[in-house]
Design an enzyme around this catalytic site. Structure first.
Site, PDB file in Angstrom:
ATOM      1  N   ASN A 163       1.112   4.725   1.658  1.00 18.55           N
ATOM      2  CA  ASN A 163       0.661   5.448   2.848  1.00 18.55           C
ATOM      3  C   ASN A 163       0.683   6.937   2.504  1.00 18.55           C
ATOM      4  O   ASN A 163       1.750   7.535   2.336  1.00 18.55           O
ATOM      5  CB  ASN A 163       1.604   5.131   4.010  1.00 18.55           C
ATOM      6  N   THR A 200       0.825  -1.203   0.000  1.00 22.15           N
ATOM      7  CA  THR A 200       0.000   0.000   0.000  1.00 22.15           C
ATOM      8  C   THR A 200       0.863   1.258   0.000  1.00 22.15           C
ATOM      9  O   THR A 200       1.987   1.252   0.497  1.00 22.15           O
ATOM     10  CB  THR A 200      -0.928   0.044   1.234  1.00 22.15           C
ATOM     11  N   GLU A 202      -4.378   4.555   3.258  1.00 23.72           N
ATOM     12  CA  GLU A 202      -3.505   3.556   2.651  1.00 23.72           C
ATOM     13  C   GLU A 202      -4.169   2.998   1.401  1.00 23.72           C
ATOM     14  O   GLU A 202      -5.258   2.411   1.484  1.00 23.72           O
ATOM     15  CB  GLU A 202      -3.205   2.430   3.639  1.00 23.72           C
TER      16      GLU A 202
END
Length: 331
Positions: free
Chosen positions: A219, A217, A273
């Site tokens: 962030n 992911t 995220e």
């Protein structure tokens, strides 16, 4: 009014001016904060642009920064924004505005009377027509109303009042958009805005747990104090920007908004995220724009990693299907 801070140009900047730059052509000026530049605001702007064309005037906007209610402590929610100033100016330019006058709103400016606002601010600019929303008020304690613009200008400024815009029987407003986002109703928020709700930010380092789970992911740390939607999982599209500020690539993605209760204790910082589909590479330090389309589910705590991974897989597949269908309908 002895001095005020002004930003002005053809969607550009002149800062700290003690006098207002007049225009060669008279102005048709839309006035308002325009938080979100939603479909109601867009109607105000479109009418201003249309009237300007009919009357041989220059279409312009006067707006304020930061939100007057935030400065005056009337409502803490207005410390957050639907559209930061730069985004607002870009949206206004897309609607045909040729100049934007951004007044830095502070407590000194809040004390200016409605009459002084007209005589010392609008008339020196060459405003010939003002276009405002149905609920427009200005000057100290909102003492001025739409008709005051003409009265205090001695009839030099004509006024066009734009009535409220309704969607599904309800008035379109920035407050309603904020409420929809707080409920996670990104779809209705998008309808009210006339476009998906967008959050811009920079990719920062996290704990890299998503990569360990097989779903890396990004962030994202928001650039501005945006209104953050309800904690949960969303289908989103993501624009990746180059260092020059151009869109380098666009991707479908699934976004988690929340505190990650499976791993972190309650009361932690809300994180954004995004897991981008069909993307490989390093995004650290890059600018992303997250367009929030559809709420998939609320954030929840899972009993174990396997249950979490299974749900992420389900979320991703659901987001892919929804976004693919959306793309097909738009083409």
């Amino acid at each position: 009014m002895e001095r005020y801070e002004l930003t002005a140009a053809s969607i550009g900047r002149i800062e700290g001016s003690a006098t207002l730059p007049a225009t060669d052509d008279g102005l048709c000026l839309a006035i308002g904060f325009f938080d979100g530049v939603h479909i109601g605001h867009a109607e105000v702007i479109r009418q201003a642009v249309s009237i300007a064309e009919e009357r041989g005037l220059s279409p312009a906007v006067m707006t304020f920064d930061p939100h007057p209610r935030a400065v005056l402590g009337q409502d803490p929610q207005f410390g957050t924004v639907l559209t930061p100033l730069d985004d607002k100016l870009s949206l206004l330019a897309e609607l045909g505005v040729k100049a934007a006058y951004v007044i830095r709103f502070d407590r000194d400016f809040a004390e200016i009377s409605a009459e002084r606002f007209v005589r010392e601010l609008l008339l020196p600019l060459g405003v010939r027509t003002a276009v405002v929303g149905f609920d427009f008020g200005f000057g100290h304690r909102g003492e001025g109303k739409a008709e005051s613009l003409s009265a205090f200008s001695g009839g030099a400024i004509s006024v066009q009042v734009v009535e409220a815009v309704f969607l599904d029987g309800c008035k379109v407003s920035s407050t309603r958009i904020r409420e929809r986002l707080a409920e996670g109703d990104a779809s209705v928020a998008s309808q009210l805005l006339g476009r998906p709700y967008v959050i811009r930010g920079e990719v920062i380092h996290g704990d890299k747990r998503g990569r360990q789970l097989g779903f890396p992911t990004a962030n994202v740390k928001a650039f501005q104090p945006y209104v953050i939607p309800r904690n949960g999982v969303y289908a989103v599209s993501v624009d990746i920007f180059s260092a020059s500020g151009r869109i380098e690539s666009s991707h479908h993605a699934v976004l988690n908004v929340g505190i990650r209760p499976t791993f972190d204790a309650p009361g932690g910082e809300v994180k954004l995220e995004a897991h981008l589909f069909d993307f490989e590479g390093d995004l650290y330090g890059r600018e992303l724009a997250l367009s929030v389309h559809t709420f998939l589910r609320p954030e929840m705590k899972f009993d174990g990693i396997e249950a979490l991974v299974a749900q992420i897989r389900t979320d991703a597949e659901q987001a892919k299907q929804l976004l693919s269908k959306m793309t097909a309908n738009d083409s």
